[in-house]
Design a protein around this motif. Structure first.
Motif, PDB file in Angstrom:
ATOM      1  N   MET A 160       0.847  -1.191   0.000  1.00 25.98           N
ATOM      2  CA  MET A 160       0.000   0.000   0.000  1.00 25.98           C
ATOM      3  C   MET A 160       0.886   1.246   0.000  1.00 25.98           C
ATOM      4  O   MET A 160       2.093   1.178   0.229  1.00 25.98           O
ATOM      5  CB  MET A 160      -0.899   0.019   1.237  1.00 25.98           C
ATOM      6  CG  MET A 160      -0.155   0.299   2.541  1.00 25.98           C
ATOM      7  SD  MET A 160      -1.254   0.660   3.920  1.00 25.98           S
ATOM      8  CE  MET A 160      -0.067   1.260   5.130  1.00 25.98           C
ATOM      9  N   ARG A 161       0.260   2.398  -0.232  1.00 25.68           N
ATOM     10  CA  ARG A 161       0.977   3.673  -0.219  1.00 25.68           C
ATOM     11  C   ARG A 161       0.832   4.339   1.149  1.00 25.68           C
ATOM     12  O   ARG A 161      -0.197   4.216   1.799  1.00 25.68           O
ATOM     13  CB  ARG A 161       0.424   4.588  -1.306  1.00 25.68           C
ATOM     14  CG  ARG A 161       0.544   4.023  -2.710  1.00 25.68           C
ATOM     15  CD  ARG A 161      -0.275   4.858  -3.681  1.00 25.68           C
ATOM     16  NE  ARG A 161      -1.666   4.937  -3.222  1.00 25.68           N
ATOM     17  CZ  ARG A 161      -2.516   5.912  -3.569  1.00 25.68           C
ATOM     18  NH1 ARG A 161      -2.114   6.886  -4.372  1.00 25.68           N
ATOM     19  NH2 ARG A 161      -3.762   5.915  -3.130  1.00 25.68           N
ATOM     20  N   ARG A 162       1.867   5.073   1.556  1.00 18.14           N
ATOM     21  CA  ARG A 162       1.853   5.785   2.828  1.00 18.14           C
ATOM     22  C   ARG A 162       2.714   7.034   2.693  1.00 18.14           C
ATOM     23  O   ARG A 162       3.751   7.020   2.036  1.00 18.14           O
ATOM     24  CB  ARG A 162       2.408   4.887   3.938  1.00 18.14           C
ATOM     25  CG  ARG A 162       2.370   5.513   5.323  1.00 18.14           C
ATOM     26  CD  ARG A 162       2.829   4.519   6.377  1.00 18.14           C
ATOM     27  NE  ARG A 162       4.274   4.306   6.351  1.00 18.14           N
ATOM     28  CZ  ARG A 162       4.923   3.425   7.127  1.00 18.14           C
ATOM     29  NH1 ARG A 162       4.226   2.661   7.961  1.00 18.14           N
ATOM     30  NH2 ARG A 162       6.234   3.294   7.051  1.00 18.14           N
ATOM     31  N   VAL A 163       2.282   8.115   3.307  1.00 20.16           N
ATOM     32  CA  VAL A 163       3.039   9.366   3.302  1.00 20.16           C
ATOM     33  C   VAL A 163       3.877   9.423   4.569  1.00 20.16           C
ATOM     34  O   VAL A 163       3.390   9.140   5.673  1.00 20.16           O
ATOM     35  CB  VAL A 163       2.104  10.587   3.226  1.00 20.16           C
ATOM     36  CG1 VAL A 163       2.918  11.884   3.272  1.00 20.16           C
ATOM     37  CG2 VAL A 163       1.253  10.536   1.964  1.00 20.16           C
ATOM     38  N   ARG A 164       5.141   9.799   4.399  1.00 20.91           N
ATOM     39  CA  ARG A 164       6.050   9.866   5.531  1.00 20.91           C
ATOM     40  C   ARG A 164       7.044  11.002   5.312  1.00 20.91           C
ATOM     41  O   ARG A 164       7.103  11.601   4.236  1.00 20.91           O
ATOM     42  CB  ARG A 164       6.782   8.522   5.677  1.00 20.91           C
ATOM     43  CG  ARG A 164       7.552   8.339   6.993  1.00 20.91           C
ATOM     44  CD  ARG A 164       7.958   6.866   7.165  1.00 20.91           C
ATOM     45  NE  ARG A 164       8.908   6.422   6.172  1.00 20.91           N
ATOM     46  CZ  ARG A 164      10.225   6.622   6.244  1.00 20.91           C
ATOM     47  NH1 ARG A 164      10.742   7.280   7.264  1.00 20.91           N
ATOM     48  NH2 ARG A 164      11.033   6.155   5.309  1.00 20.91           N
TER      49      ARG A 164
ATOM     50  N   LEU B 194       7.584  15.872   2.753  1.00 21.16           N
ATOM     51  CA  LEU B 194       6.707  14.700   2.688  1.00 21.16           C
ATOM     52  C   LEU B 194       6.995  13.901   1.423  1.00 21.16           C
ATOM     53  O   LEU B 194       7.237  14.458   0.351  1.00 21.16           O
ATOM     54  CB  LEU B 194       5.238  15.140   2.690  1.00 21.16           C
ATOM     55  CG  LEU B 194       4.756  15.955   3.890  1.00 21.16           C
ATOM     56  CD1 LEU B 194       3.288  16.328   3.709  1.00 21.16           C
ATOM     57  CD2 LEU B 194       4.949  15.186   5.187  1.00 21.16           C
ATOM     58  N   PHE B 195       6.952  12.579   1.549  1.00 22.18           N
ATOM     59  CA  PHE B 195       7.121  11.733   0.368  1.00 22.18           C
ATOM     60  C   PHE B 195       6.251  10.483   0.490  1.00 22.18           C
ATOM     61  O   PHE B 195       5.841  10.088   1.584  1.00 22.18           O
ATOM     62  CB  PHE B 195       8.591  11.349   0.145  1.00 22.18           C
ATOM     63  CG  PHE B 195       9.199  10.529   1.255  1.00 22.18           C
ATOM     64  CD1 PHE B 195       9.135   9.134   1.229  1.00 22.18           C
ATOM     65  CD2 PHE B 195       9.844  11.140   2.324  1.00 22.18           C
ATOM     66  CE1 PHE B 195       9.705   8.380   2.240  1.00 22.18           C
ATOM     67  CE2 PHE B 195      10.413  10.396   3.340  1.00 22.18           C
ATOM     68  CZ  PHE B 195      10.344   9.003   3.301  1.00 22.18           C
ATOM     69  N   LEU B 196       5.964   9.880  -0.627  1.00 20.41           N
ATOM     70  CA  LEU B 196       5.120   8.690  -0.693  1.00 20.41           C
ATOM     71  C   LEU B 196       6.004   7.454  -0.771  1.00 20.41           C
ATOM     72  O   LEU B 196       6.988   7.428  -1.517  1.00 20.41           O
ATOM     73  CB  LEU B 196       4.225   8.778  -1.939  1.00 20.41           C
ATOM     74  CG  LEU B 196       2.962   7.934  -1.985  1.00 20.41           C
ATOM     75  CD1 LEU B 196       1.985   8.353  -0.893  1.00 20.41           C
ATOM     76  CD2 LEU B 196       2.291   8.084  -3.352  1.00 20.41           C
TER      77      LEU B 196
ATOM     78  N   PHE C 157      -7.558  16.252  -1.885  1.00 12.70           N
ATOM     79  CA  PHE C 157      -6.242  16.049  -2.485  1.00 12.70           C
ATOM     80  C   PHE C 157      -5.917  14.566  -2.527  1.00 12.70           C
ATOM     81  O   PHE C 157      -6.219  13.836  -1.580  1.00 12.70           O
ATOM     82  CB  PHE C 157      -5.164  16.777  -1.678  1.00 12.70           C
ATOM     83  CG  PHE C 157      -5.294  18.269  -1.677  1.00 12.70           C
ATOM     84  CD1 PHE C 157      -4.535  19.049  -2.539  1.00 12.70           C
ATOM     85  CD2 PHE C 157      -6.180  18.893  -0.816  1.00 12.70           C
ATOM     86  CE1 PHE C 157      -4.654  20.435  -2.535  1.00 12.70           C
ATOM     87  CE2 PHE C 157      -6.313  20.273  -0.801  1.00 12.70           C
ATOM     88  CZ  PHE C 157      -5.550  21.049  -1.671  1.00 12.70           C
ATOM     89  N   ALA C 158      -5.304  14.124  -3.605  1.00  8.67           N
ATOM     90  CA  ALA C 158      -4.836  12.746  -3.681  1.00  8.67           C
ATOM     91  C   ALA C 158      -3.722  12.529  -2.660  1.00  8.67           C
ATOM     92  O   ALA C 158      -3.086  13.484  -2.192  1.00  8.67           O
ATOM     93  CB  ALA C 158      -4.318  12.442  -5.089  1.00  8.67           C
ATOM     94  N   LEU C 159      -3.489  11.277  -2.309  1.00  8.95           N
ATOM     95  CA  LEU C 159      -2.473  10.965  -1.306  1.00  8.95           C
ATOM     96  C   LEU C 159      -1.095  11.481  -1.729  1.00  8.95           C
ATOM     97  O   LEU C 159      -0.334  11.995  -0.904  1.00  8.95           O
ATOM     98  CB  LEU C 159      -2.435   9.452  -1.083  1.00  8.95           C
ATOM     99  CG  LEU C 159      -1.887   8.954   0.252  1.00  8.95           C
ATOM    100  CD1 LEU C 159      -2.676   9.524   1.423  1.00  8.95           C
ATOM    101  CD2 LEU C 159      -1.914   7.424   0.284  1.00  8.95           C
ATOM    102  N   GLU C 160      -0.791  11.371  -3.011  1.00  7.25           N
ATOM    103  CA  GLU C 160       0.513  11.837  -3.485  1.00  7.25           C
ATOM    104  C   GLU C 160       0.624  13.365  -3.481  1.00  7.25           C
ATOM    105  O   GLU C 160       1.714  13.917  -3.698  1.00  7.25           O
ATOM    106  CB  GLU C 160       0.804  11.307  -4.889  1.00  7.25           C
ATOM    107  CG  GLU C 160      -0.259  11.613  -5.914  1.00  7.25           C
ATOM    108  CD  GLU C 160      -1.290  10.506  -6.049  1.00  7.25           C
ATOM    109  OE1 GLU C 160      -1.833  10.348  -7.171  1.00  7.25           O
ATOM    110  OE2 GLU C 160      -1.565   9.812  -5.056  1.00  7.25           O
TER     111      GLU C 160
ATOM    112  N   LEU D 119      -7.485  14.568   2.451  1.00  9.52           N
ATOM    113  CA  LEU D 119      -6.815  13.664   1.524  1.00  9.52           C
ATOM    114  C   LEU D 119      -7.776  12.548   1.154  1.00  9.52           C
ATOM    115  O   LEU D 119      -8.486  12.032   2.022  1.00  9.52           O
ATOM    116  CB  LEU D 119      -5.562  13.063   2.151  1.00  9.52           C
ATOM    117  CG  LEU D 119      -4.453  14.005   2.604  1.00  9.52           C
ATOM    118  CD1 LEU D 119      -3.336  13.205   3.271  1.00  9.52           C
ATOM    119  CD2 LEU D 119      -3.910  14.804   1.437  1.00  9.52           C
ATOM    120  N   VAL D 120      -7.806  12.182  -0.108  1.00 10.62           N
ATOM    121  CA  VAL D 120      -8.685  11.097  -0.571  1.00 10.62           C
ATOM    122  C   VAL D 120      -7.819  10.029  -1.227  1.00 10.62           C
ATOM    123  O   VAL D 120      -7.506  10.122  -2.419  1.00 10.62           O
ATOM    124  CB  VAL D 120      -9.761  11.637  -1.526  1.00 10.62           C
ATOM    125  CG1 VAL D 120     -10.688  10.512  -1.989  1.00 10.62           C
ATOM    126  CG2 VAL D 120     -10.566  12.752  -0.885  1.00 10.62           C
ATOM    127  N   PRO D 121      -7.395   9.013  -0.465  1.00  9.95           N
ATOM    128  CA  PRO D 121      -6.537   7.980  -1.041  1.00  9.95           C
ATOM    129  C   PRO D 121      -7.163   7.255  -2.231  1.00  9.95           C
ATOM    130  O   PRO D 121      -6.472   6.917  -3.175  1.00  9.95           O
ATOM    131  CB  PRO D 121      -6.333   7.008   0.137  1.00  9.95           C
ATOM    132  CG  PRO D 121      -6.508   7.843   1.350  1.00  9.95           C
ATOM    133  CD  PRO D 121      -7.590   8.822   0.995  1.00  9.95           C
TER     134      PRO D 121
END
Length: 307
Positions: free
Chosen positions: A1-5, A15-17, A282-285, A305-307
């Motif tokens: 899955m994707r995660r922002v960190r 911030l990066f994905l 906003f998209a997750l990215e 945010l809307v994943p």
């Protein structure tokens, strides 16, 4: 899955994905496929200021896809919202049942993150001000995710006059449409006629003019993460008072009150008496862009945010 960190403090650009395994729900937890994630000022501030990186948590809403051990009262497929203290800027997040509530029919996941947590803070801060019908109210950060709800709730609870304090005059039309009778900007020399109570979400240098705006015996409720100090003399001369408000104390110590406020918020929303406005999805990215909107004080309503 994707995660922002992020790995070190700074502005939104840090911030990066990344791609990580989908987490397993622990004891008493639900695994939620996130459909909406609320972006809050405290988290934005921590990204810039915290000494060590934190997990980007906060409000999430979505569909339950797995149950941890010991979970009762929820099933796979339920639509829920709640507060995540771990990683919430992600496609999936574990959500403890103690911080979870169902999303009623007629409401979306975006509605839920725009309304519940921000609305509970607004409702609680207003309750702490002990408002009486016919009083005048002041709300700072009145166009924010919490502030625009606090402004409406003050009017719903009988404020005869509601003053909206905003960072930019361009937000005047937005807050007036939600019930503000007067609008002032933070840098104005005077904030107009005195008010009986003020709800302050900004703190810092804004505490002084907020206290000055109070009538004798006026009450200020501070619920900002921005710090700041109040001069005792400024309180003494008008017999004014300042009260701090922190929602976590209510959630932990007065769960019945917490649940009652939440039910009242949903009722007001579903009847159309309370509007939970979303500034943008906003998209997750695009999490960095979402943070930039809040840092720039550009939002009118909730940033999601809307994943």
């Amino acid at each position: 899955m994707r995660r922002v960190r992020y790995e070190h403090s700074g502005g939104p650009e840090v911030l990066f994905l990344e791609k990580v395994p989908v987490p397993e729900p622990g004891l008493g937890e639900l695994l939620v496929r996130a459909e909406a994630v609320g972006v809050t000022l405290p988290v934005v501030r921590k990204v810039r200021e915290a000494r060590e990186p934190i997990a980007l948590g906060g409000e999430i809403a979505g569909e339950v896809v797995a149950l941890g051990a010991g979970v009762t009262g929820y099933a796979i497929g339920d639509r829920v919202t709640g507060l995540v203290f771990g990683h919430g800027y992600a496609d999936y997040a574990p959500l403890h049942t103690s911080m979870t509530s169902p999303i009623p029919d007629g409401a979306s996941a975006v509605d839920a993150v725009a309304l519940v947590r921000s609305g509970l803070v607004a409702y609680g801060a207003l309750h702490a001000a002990r408002p009486e019908p016919g009083e005048a109210a002041l709300v700072t950060a009145a166009a924010s995710g919490v502030g625009h709800l606090a402004l409406q709730l003050a009017k719903l609870k009988g404020a005869r006059r509601a003053v909206a304090a905003v960072s930019d005059v361009g937000k005047a039309g937005f807050v007036r449409a939600l019930g503000a009778d007067d609008v002032v900007t933070y840098d104005a020399e005077s904030w107009g006629e005195p008010v009986d109570y003020a709800l302050d979400a900004v703190g810092g240098a804004l505490l002084k003019p907020a206290v000055a705006a109070l009538a004798p015996h006026g009450r200020l409720v501070a619920y900002s993460s921005g710090g700041g100090t109040v001069e005792a003399y400024d309180l003494l001369v008008g017999a004014k008072s300042v009260t701090g408000f922190q929602l976590g104390l209510i959630a932990r110590g007065q769960p019945e009150t917490y649940e009652r406020w939440r039910a009242e918020l949903w009722e007001l929303f579903l009847t159309g008496d309370l509007k939970a406005v979303v500034h943008g999805e906003f998209a997750l990215e695009d999490a960095a862009r979402a943070h930039a909107v809040i840092e720039g004080r550009a939002n009118t309503g909730k940033v999601v945010l809307v994943p």
